[in-house]
Scaffold this motif. Sequence first.
Motif, PDB file in Angstrom:
ATOM      1  N   GLU A   1       3.032   4.262  -0.737  1.00  0.00           N
ATOM      2  CA  GLU A   1       2.169   5.424  -0.971  1.00  0.00           C
ATOM      3  C   GLU A   1       1.051   5.490   0.067  1.00  0.00           C
ATOM      4  O   GLU A   1       0.677   6.579   0.521  1.00  0.00           O
ATOM      5  CB  GLU A   1       1.588   5.344  -2.380  1.00  0.00           C
ATOM      6  CG  GLU A   1       2.628   5.585  -3.474  1.00  0.00           C
ATOM      7  CD  GLU A   1       2.067   5.373  -4.867  1.00  0.00           C
ATOM      8  OE1 GLU A   1       2.649   5.929  -5.820  1.00  0.00           O
ATOM      9  OE2 GLU A   1       1.060   4.643  -5.001  1.00  0.00           O
ATOM     10  N   GLU A   2       0.531   4.340   0.446  1.00  0.00           N
ATOM     11  CA  GLU A   2      -0.534   4.311   1.452  1.00  0.00           C
ATOM     12  C   GLU A   2      -0.023   4.808   2.798  1.00  0.00           C
ATOM     13  O   GLU A   2      -0.745   5.486   3.539  1.00  0.00           O
ATOM     14  CB  GLU A   2      -1.069   2.883   1.581  1.00  0.00           C
ATOM     15  CG  GLU A   2      -2.235   2.749   2.547  1.00  0.00           C
ATOM     16  CD  GLU A   2      -2.776   1.336   2.603  1.00  0.00           C
ATOM     17  OE1 GLU A   2      -3.492   1.017   3.577  1.00  0.00           O
ATOM     18  OE2 GLU A   2      -2.481   0.548   1.682  1.00  0.00           O
ATOM     19  N   GLN A   3       1.241   4.497   3.111  1.00  0.00           N
ATOM     20  CA  GLN A   3       1.823   4.921   4.381  1.00  0.00           C
ATOM     21  C   GLN A   3       2.337   6.358   4.327  1.00  0.00           C
ATOM     22  O   GLN A   3       2.635   6.950   5.367  1.00  0.00           O
ATOM     23  CB  GLN A   3       2.967   3.985   4.767  1.00  0.00           C
ATOM     24  CG  GLN A   3       2.526   2.551   5.031  1.00  0.00           C
ATOM     25  CD  GLN A   3       3.703   1.616   5.273  1.00  0.00           C
ATOM     26  OE1 GLN A   3       4.817   2.069   5.499  1.00  0.00           O
ATOM     27  NE2 GLN A   3       3.444   0.317   5.221  1.00  0.00           N
TER      28      GLN A   3
ATOM     29  N   ALA B   1      10.496   5.774   1.297  1.00  0.00           N
ATOM     30  CA  ALA B   1      10.110   4.443   0.822  1.00  0.00           C
ATOM     31  C   ALA B   1       9.480   4.516  -0.565  1.00  0.00           C
ATOM     32  O   ALA B   1       9.683   3.628  -1.401  1.00  0.00           O
ATOM     33  CB  ALA B   1       9.148   3.793   1.809  1.00  0.00           C
ATOM     34  N   ILE B   2       8.719   5.594  -0.827  1.00  0.00           N
ATOM     35  CA  ILE B   2       8.100   5.766  -2.145  1.00  0.00           C
ATOM     36  C   ILE B   2       9.170   5.915  -3.220  1.00  0.00           C
ATOM     37  O   ILE B   2       9.104   5.282  -4.282  1.00  0.00           O
ATOM     38  CB  ILE B   2       7.159   6.989  -2.141  1.00  0.00           C
ATOM     39  CG1 ILE B   2       5.914   6.704  -1.291  1.00  0.00           C
ATOM     40  CG2 ILE B   2       6.751   7.359  -3.573  1.00  0.00           C
ATOM     41  CD1 ILE B   2       5.022   7.910  -1.093  1.00  0.00           C
ATOM     42  N   GLU B   3      10.166   6.758  -2.947  1.00  0.00           N
ATOM     43  CA  GLU B   3      11.238   6.970  -3.931  1.00  0.00           C
ATOM     44  C   GLU B   3      11.993   5.673  -4.219  1.00  0.00           C
ATOM     45  O   GLU B   3      12.272   5.345  -5.377  1.00  0.00           O
ATOM     46  CB  GLU B   3      12.207   8.039  -3.428  1.00  0.00           C
ATOM     47  CG  GLU B   3      13.315   8.357  -4.422  1.00  0.00           C
ATOM     48  CD  GLU B   3      14.241   9.454  -3.931  1.00  0.00           C
ATOM     49  OE1 GLU B   3      15.174   9.810  -4.675  1.00  0.00           O
ATOM     50  OE2 GLU B   3      14.032   9.952  -2.803  1.00  0.00           O
ATOM     51  N   GLU B   4      12.309   4.920  -3.169  1.00  0.00           N
ATOM     52  CA  GLU B   4      13.018   3.653  -3.350  1.00  0.00           C
ATOM     53  C   GLU B   4      12.150   2.655  -4.117  1.00  0.00           C
ATOM     54  O   GLU B   4      12.638   1.949  -5.014  1.00  0.00           O
ATOM     55  CB  GLU B   4      13.406   3.074  -1.989  1.00  0.00           C
ATOM     56  CG  GLU B   4      14.072   1.705  -2.047  1.00  0.00           C
ATOM     57  CD  GLU B   4      15.394   1.712  -2.788  1.00  0.00           C
ATOM     58  OE1 GLU B   4      15.789   0.638  -3.298  1.00  0.00           O
ATOM     59  OE2 GLU B   4      16.034   2.783  -2.879  1.00  0.00           O
ATOM     60  N   ALA B   5      10.858   2.610  -3.793  1.00  0.00           N
ATOM     61  CA  ALA B   5       9.952   1.681  -4.470  1.00  0.00           C
ATOM     62  C   ALA B   5       9.792   2.044  -5.942  1.00  0.00           C
ATOM     63  O   ALA B   5       9.684   1.159  -6.797  1.00  0.00           O
ATOM     64  CB  ALA B   5       8.594   1.673  -3.769  1.00  0.00           C
TER      65      ALA B   5
END
Length: 401
Positions: free
Chosen positions: A159-161, A166-170
Motif C-alpha cells: 500500500e505504501e508503494q 501487489a496490494i491485491e496479492e497481499a
Amino acid sequence: MFSDLVQRRQSARMAPWQRFTIGLLLCLMLAPTAHSAWQDPLATPAMATELAHQELLLDVTRADQRLIAVGAHGHIIYSDDHGQSWQQARVPVKVTLTSVHFPSGKYGWAVGHDGVILHSNDGGASWIKQFEGFRANDAIVAAAKQLKATREAQLASAEEQGDDVAIEEAEIQLENATFALDDALYDQETGSTKPFLDVWFYDARRGFAVGAYGMAFYTADGGQTWQDISARIPNPDRMHLNAIEPVGATALTLIGEAGTLIRSDDLGGNWRAMLAPYEGSLFGLVQRDDEQWLFGLRGHVFHSRDDGISWTELSTGSEQTLLGGVSTRDNTVLVGNGGSVIVLQKVGNNIRSIIIEGRKAYAGVAQTSEGGFILVGEDGVKRLSAEGELLNTQISMASGE
C-alpha cells in the motif's frame, strides 16, 4: 497411512451453531458412564494382549532383521522370526498409531492419532512419547500468528508503494493467513484432534511427520523438538498429507488427497507443487533404484523412471483403493482394500492382481529378511511367500520382555 480412518474434510470454517452442535454430539458420545471412568489415551499405556497380532494394524516396517507393526489401541508388535511369532512392545499411549519408520536398526519413530509422536532407541521393544497434539496445536497457533503478522507487513508495504497488483496479492495472502489462524485457534480450543498419518527420517536426527489438514512438522535433533513447517509447504487448502517418501538421493515427495503432490529437492528446505497424474486421492509412493510407483484410489498406479517428474499409468486389473506398498529387488507389492494385492514383477514387467481370502483391507506391507512379505490391516498380520501367495502358517504372540 490408511487414511480411510480420517473423516473426509468438511468446510475448514464452520458457523458457530455448527461448532456448538458438533461439540455437543462429541460430549454426548465421549461422556463417561456411571460404570467407567474416562482415561486420557495420551497418558494411558497400551494394554497388554495376546491378540494384538489379530487386531487392526496400519503399518509395518523392517529394521535390520526385525519387523515392527503398529495399529489400534497403541499396539506395537515386533517379530524376529520373519513374522511367525510376535511380541508386544511397551508403549506409553493407547491411541491409534498409523505409521512407523526406522532409519536404522536401533532408532525408530511411530506416529498416530491425537498428534502423537513416539520414539524407540532399542529396535522397537520400548517407546517414549516425544510429542502430542496439544503441543502441536500450540506450535501451529504460534506459526499462524507469525505468518499473519508477516502478511500484514507485506500488505502495508504494498500500500505504501501504491502497487495495485501487489496490494491485491497481499490482500489474498492476508485473508488466507487470517483463516489459517482462525482454524488453528479453533483446533487449540478443541484439543489434540488431528492425526499424523506418516513419518519419515533421513537419519537418527532429521525427520518429518505429516498428517491431516496439511499438518507438517520437522525435527533436526532426533525428535527432542519439533517445528511446524506447514507454512513453507504450498498446500493452501490444507489437504490431508497421507505420506512423505524419498525420491532419489535428496528429493522428498508429499502425497495427499485430491491429487496433492508436493516436492522438495533439498530434503525439505524448499517445496513446490507438482502436477499430479491423477486428481483423486493418493496414498503412497515406493521406489527402487531409479524407478518409482505412485498409488491411490480405485487401483490407480503410476510408474516413473525420472525420480517422479513424469508418470505413466499402469493397468493393474483392480479398482480397489491401494494404501501401502514396498519395492524389492524382484517385485513391487501394493496392498489395499478388499484383500487386494498387486504384484509388479521386474522380470517381464508382469502385473498380477491377487485377492486375499476374506477380502479384508490391508494398509501396509514389508519384506522379511528371507524374501517373503508381511501384510497388516484390519485382520492383523498375514504372511505371503516371495511370489505373493498367502502362507497358511500359524502366527502367534509370544510373551513380552
